[in-house]
Motif scaffolding. Structure first.
Motif, PDB file in Angstrom:
ATOM      1  N   LYS A 373       0.847  -1.209   0.000  1.00 37.46           N
ATOM      2  CA  LYS A 373       0.000   0.000   0.000  1.00 37.46           C
ATOM      3  C   LYS A 373       0.871   1.245   0.000  1.00 37.46           C
ATOM      4  O   LYS A 373       0.657   2.189  -0.765  1.00 37.46           O
ATOM      5  N   GLU A 374       1.858   1.220   0.878  1.00 35.68           N
ATOM      6  CA  GLU A 374       2.755   2.361   1.013  1.00 35.68           C
ATOM      7  C   GLU A 374       3.526   2.601  -0.298  1.00 35.68           C
ATOM      8  O   GLU A 374       3.680   3.743  -0.743  1.00 35.68           O
ATOM      9  N   ILE A 375       3.965   1.507  -0.907  1.00 39.37           N
ATOM     10  CA  ILE A 375       4.703   1.633  -2.173  1.00 39.37           C
ATOM     11  C   ILE A 375       3.796   2.213  -3.257  1.00 39.37           C
ATOM     12  O   ILE A 375       4.206   3.079  -4.035  1.00 39.37           O
ATOM     13  N   ALA A 376       2.528   1.770  -3.259  1.00 43.54           N
ATOM     14  CA  ALA A 376       1.571   2.278  -4.250  1.00 43.54           C
ATOM     15  C   ALA A 376       1.361   3.784  -4.059  1.00 43.54           C
ATOM     16  O   ALA A 376       1.241   4.534  -5.029  1.00 43.54           O
ATOM     17  N   GLU A 377       1.346   4.207  -2.782  1.00 48.97           N
ATOM     18  CA  GLU A 377       1.097   5.636  -2.501  1.00 48.97           C
ATOM     19  C   GLU A 377       2.314   6.498  -2.811  1.00 48.97           C
ATOM     20  O   GLU A 377       2.196   7.582  -3.358  1.00 48.97           O
ATOM     21  N   THR A 378       3.506   5.996  -2.439  1.00 53.20           N
ATOM     22  CA  THR A 378       4.708   6.834  -2.543  1.00 53.20           C
ATOM     23  C   THR A 378       5.545   6.547  -3.793  1.00 53.20           C
ATOM     24  O   THR A 378       6.339   7.389  -4.206  1.00 53.20           O
ATOM     25  N   GLY A 379       5.380   5.370  -4.331  1.00 56.96           N
ATOM     26  CA  GLY A 379       6.228   4.962  -5.467  1.00 56.96           C
ATOM     27  C   GLY A 379       7.643   4.586  -5.050  1.00 56.96           C
ATOM     28  O   GLY A 379       8.490   4.328  -5.887  1.00 56.96           O
ATOM     29  N   ASN A 380       7.866   4.538  -3.729  1.00 60.83           N
ATOM     30  CA  ASN A 380       9.212   4.233  -3.230  1.00 60.83           C
ATOM     31  C   ASN A 380       9.310   2.812  -2.682  1.00 60.83           C
ATOM     32  O   ASN A 380       8.483   2.403  -1.883  1.00 60.83           O
ATOM     33  N   ILE A 381      10.335   2.115  -3.110  1.00 62.10           N
ATOM     34  CA  ILE A 381      10.612   0.794  -2.545  1.00 62.10           C
ATOM     35  C   ILE A 381      11.817   0.935  -1.627  1.00 62.10           C
ATOM     36  O   ILE A 381      12.880   1.382  -2.050  1.00 62.10           O
ATOM     37  N   ARG A 382      11.605   0.579  -0.359  1.00 63.15           N
ATOM     38  CA  ARG A 382      12.708   0.735   0.597  1.00 63.15           C
ATOM     39  C   ARG A 382      13.744  -0.382   0.419  1.00 63.15           C
ATOM     40  O   ARG A 382      14.935  -0.140   0.389  1.00 63.15           O
ATOM     41  N   LEU A 383      13.262  -1.598   0.317  1.00 63.44           N
ATOM     42  CA  LEU A 383      14.168  -2.738   0.212  1.00 63.44           C
ATOM     43  C   LEU A 383      13.551  -3.724  -0.779  1.00 63.44           C
ATOM     44  O   LEU A 383      12.441  -4.201  -0.561  1.00 63.44           O
ATOM     45  N   GLN A 384      14.267  -4.011  -1.848  1.00 61.45           N
ATOM     46  CA  GLN A 384      13.726  -4.883  -2.893  1.00 61.45           C
ATOM     47  C   GLN A 384      13.503  -6.307  -2.373  1.00 61.45           C
ATOM     48  O   GLN A 384      12.497  -6.927  -2.651  1.00 61.45           O
ATOM     49  N   LYS A 385      14.470  -6.783  -1.622  1.00 60.45           N
ATOM     50  CA  LYS A 385      14.344  -8.145  -1.071  1.00 60.45           C
ATOM     51  C   LYS A 385      14.564  -8.068   0.433  1.00 60.45           C
ATOM     52  O   LYS A 385      15.515  -7.438   0.884  1.00 60.45           O
ATOM     53  N   ASP A 386      13.676  -8.732   1.157  1.00 62.83           N
ATOM     54  CA  ASP A 386      13.788  -8.690   2.613  1.00 62.83           C
ATOM     55  C   ASP A 386      13.272 -10.019   3.188  1.00 62.83           C
ATOM     56  O   ASP A 386      12.717 -10.843   2.463  1.00 62.83           O
ATOM     57  N   PHE A 387      13.446 -10.190   4.472  1.00 65.19           N
ATOM     58  CA  PHE A 387      13.041 -11.429   5.139  1.00 65.19           C
ATOM     59  C   PHE A 387      11.905 -11.138   6.111  1.00 65.19           C
ATOM     60  O   PHE A 387      11.919 -10.110   6.786  1.00 65.19           O
ATOM     61  N   LEU A 388      10.948 -12.053   6.176  1.00 63.92           N
ATOM     62  CA  LEU A 388       9.814 -11.881   7.084  1.00 63.92           C
ATOM     63  C   LEU A 388      10.047 -12.692   8.351  1.00 63.92           C
ATOM     64  O   LEU A 388      10.435 -13.869   8.277  1.00 63.92           O
ATOM     65  N   GLY A 389       9.766 -12.074   9.488  1.00 70.85           N
ATOM     66  CA  GLY A 389       9.803 -12.815  10.752  1.00 70.85           C
ATOM     67  C   GLY A 389      11.164 -13.378  11.083  1.00 70.85           C
ATOM     68  O   GLY A 389      11.273 -14.506  11.562  1.00 70.85           O
TER      69      GLY A 389
END
Lengths: 392, 278
Positions: A373-389
């Motif tokens: 959602k945030e990426i859709a609003e801002t157009g910014n990707i903070r980290l292309q690949k990341d790990f969950l949990g």
């Protein structure tokens, strides 16, 4: 219609094997797939199948025995997980190169080291390039249905390739769920009689399997395998249409869940897709257009169809339960290829989750959807690949 | 806590996660006792483990250096390690029957052939008990297991005058013994001899698995009954009778009679280097 029962994923797969009644099975135990062959072995011991069961000394030998039996002209199956598949790796290429329609349940489990017995997709993804058809299953019902369909797909004249049917270790293999078995005669009619091609037992027509092929012809062999792979998609859809008639359960190349108008999309394989669906429903109630694509056929990968299904998505989060260390997760690479080769340029992120059986919880889905959602609003990707949990 | 466990093992790994009544701890203790009686310290030994019950329950237990190999490969890994380690460091491997005599047999035979200085303790629970109790390569003929409901009828490495220990002897192993968990000090003495041998040593140690083997073959998980069942089928070498499945004691002792693998390689590489230099 068939019987409704509460069974584990392994039980369901073993039941499908009983109904398929293969000519030869090779067995070597490995957690968490042991129970598949264990239950199947009891069908053999109880005389409920006509199968010749051979207990071998390693998974390498299990696949080798399968190849031998398939060359002789039999309908052949085995099952494995993780290190077992890794040890088979050499023989996986032999099975596909010789075009033997061996069908194998793969109960997905992490690869060593460190040793871990729980579910992730590193085993299946590690054998991505072995020339096998790969079908993934969200739950026991899908594993059962996929296994029966895999027989038809693998043995189809336009295909003649081995197939593995994947389901998540423990999460599905050892969890009891309600599901439906088809009647034996329905399965038997559906899969039909096995028709061997160029069997070694046809002594009137001698053939040689796997001789030396040097640079003059090797590429033509590989090209033929690729062509056979390209035929798989249509066969999968044809077989699914027929399967729906006998079961009432529809299958495609993938499952598109609330994807038609989705601006945000998730791509998730197997059991975690089920977790995501519930969270997607909650977001949809809040008016957020989010959907899910759950691939079913991973090899061959249906690039064009996947790209079309994801065409409305502006931001896509691809979740991988395996990692190509130093690269993106294997599913991300496929989705990325699918989108760009079909002219789409959505914003995409890759999340690695659930390695070695790490729990995948609804809050992880929430976290990813909020980020999309945030990426859709801002157009910014903070980290292309990341790990969950994961602990940092 | 047991004084040897305190001296040699990581406290959080004791007690192990083995099932109640499992005999593996007795075998493990015998190995520690042998190490103690030889006056060896934690830093003298590198400990390797395999997969299955035997691997799982001894993995990460040794206080010093250790490694976990994949199923059947630990002998190949250990040979590489042997080449790189100083000769005074001992390598002890605790593995299972499926690992040593099944999936890893080829590597085991080559470790014996090359007389690599390793002490392999094969903890034998009579089949694949970790995966639910399927028969294996040492399962006694006729035993009911998960995969042999009518009794194990396949020829294996302990039937019809085939003995895996004799295969290993002819492959070049320089010390071989067989015991059951109940052998106590006799087993400890064999393990000591194995560790002292500068070459390939293997001690085959049968132990009871009440959970899977006992429950199917004997119809009970009663530990005492299973211990009695094994003990009644074991006898010291030379005292066997018609019921004996496991004749216990030293099968073959040619300790320090053949060149050791790493010494042989080092010696020959040195010789070739000297020759090239000349």
């Amino acid at each position: 219609m068939g019987k409704k029962l509460a069974v584990t994923g392994n039980q369901a797969v073993a039941e499908a094997m009983r109904q398929i009644n293969p000519d030869v099975c090779a067995a070597y135990p490995i957690t968490p797939s042991t129970e598949v062959m264990q239950r199947f072995a009891s069908f053999v011991a109880d005389g409920k199948v006509d199968t010749e069961l051979v207990t071998v000394e390693s998974e390498h030998s299990a696949m080798s025995a399968c190849i031998g039996a398939a060359a002789a002209g039999g309908r052949v199956m085995t099952a494995t997980s993780s290190q077992g598949l890794a040890l088979m790796w050499e023989m996986l290429h032999i099975a596909s190169g010789m075009r033997f329609p061996i069908v194998m349940p793969l109960v997905n489990r992490a690869l060593s080291a460190p040793i871990n017995i729980h579910g992730d997709h590193s085993d299946g993804m590690g054998s991505r390039d072995c020339g096998w058809i790969q079908l993934f299953s969200e739950n026991g019902q899908e594993a059962y249905d996929n296994l029966i369909q895999a027989i038809r797909i693998a043995e189809h004249d336009d295909v003649r390739l081995p197939a593995m049917v994947c389901m998540d270790g423990f999460i599905i293999s050892h969890s009891i769920e309600s599901m439906e078995y088809l009647p034996d005669d329905v399965v038997r009619n559906f899969i039909g009689e096995f028709r061997p091609k160029n069997p070694l037992l046809d002594i009137e027509n001698p053939v040689t399997y796997g001789p030396l092929v040097l640079p003059d012809f090797f590429m033509e062999f590989k090209r033929q395998q690729h062509e056979a792979m390209l035929n798989v998609k249509d066969v999968v859809l044809d077989v699914a249409r027929e399967f729906e008639k006998i079961s009432g359960r529809g299958y495609g190349l993938f499952e598109a869940y609330r994807l038609d108008d989705a601006e945000l999309a998730l791509v998730i394989l197997n059991s975690a897709a089920g977790t995501a669906k519930d969270v997607i429903d909650e977001y949809r109630e809040k008016g957020i257009k989010v959907g899910l694509l759950k691939p079913r056929l991973f090899r061959p990968f249906p690039y064009k169809e996947v790209a079309e299904a994801l065409s409305s998505a502006r931001v896509i989060g691809v979740l991988d339960r395996a990692d190509s260390l130093g690269g993106f997760g294997p599913m991300y690479m496929e989705i990325s290829s699918a989108m760009t080769t079909n002219g789409a340029k959505p914003l995409m992120i890759n999340k690695i989750y659930g390695l070695g059986g790490r729990d995948f919880m609804p809050e992880h889905v929430v976290q990813v959807i909020d980020e999309l959602k945030e990426i859709a609003e801002t157009g910014n990707i903070r980290l292309q690949k990341d790990f969950l949990g994961v602990r940092e | 806590m047991d004084y040897l466990a305190k001296k040699y093992t990581r406290p959080r790994k004791i007690p192990s996660t083995a099932c109640s009544g499992c005999g593996l701890g007795i075998n493990h203790k015998a190995v520690l006792q042998a190490i103690y009686e030889l006056g060896l310290e934690v830093e003298d030994i590198v400990w390797g483990t395999s997969i299955g019950c035997a691997g799982r329950q001894t993995f990460g237990t040794w206080k010093g250096d250790g490694f976990a190999g994949t199923h059947g490969r630990v002998y190949a890994i250990a040979r590489g390690l042997r080449l790189a380690l100083p000769s005074e460091k001992k390598i002890i491997l605790t593995v299972g029957d499926g690992d040593a005599f099944g999936i890893g047999l080829l590597h085991l035979i080559h470790a014996a052939r090359s007389n690599a200085d390793l002490t392999v303790i094969v903890n034998d629970n009579l089949g694949y008990m970790s995966t639910g109790g399927q028969y294996g390569w040492t399962t006694p003929l006729g035993s009911k297991t998960d995969s042999s409901p009518y009794g194990m009828y396949e020829q294996n490495l302990m039937s019809d005058d085939i003995d895996v220990l004799s295969m290993l002897k002819h492959a070049g192993a320089t010390f071989i013994a067989r015991h059951v968990s109940m052998d106590g000090q006799r087993a400890v003495e064999s393990i000591k001899k194995g560790i002292r041998n500068r070459g390939f040593s293997l001690i085959h140690m049968v132990y009871p698995c009440p959970t899977n083997f006992g429950s199917r073959e004997l119809g009970t998980r009663n530990t005492i009954k299973l211990y009695e069942w094994i003990e009644s089928r074991a006898a010291p070498l030379g005292e066997e009778d018609e019921n004996t499945v496991w004749a216990t004691g030293v099968y073959h002792d040619a300790s320090n009679s053949r060149p050791e693998f790493s010494e042989n390689i080092h010696k020959n590489v040195e010789r070739i280097r000297r020759g090239a230099a000349l």
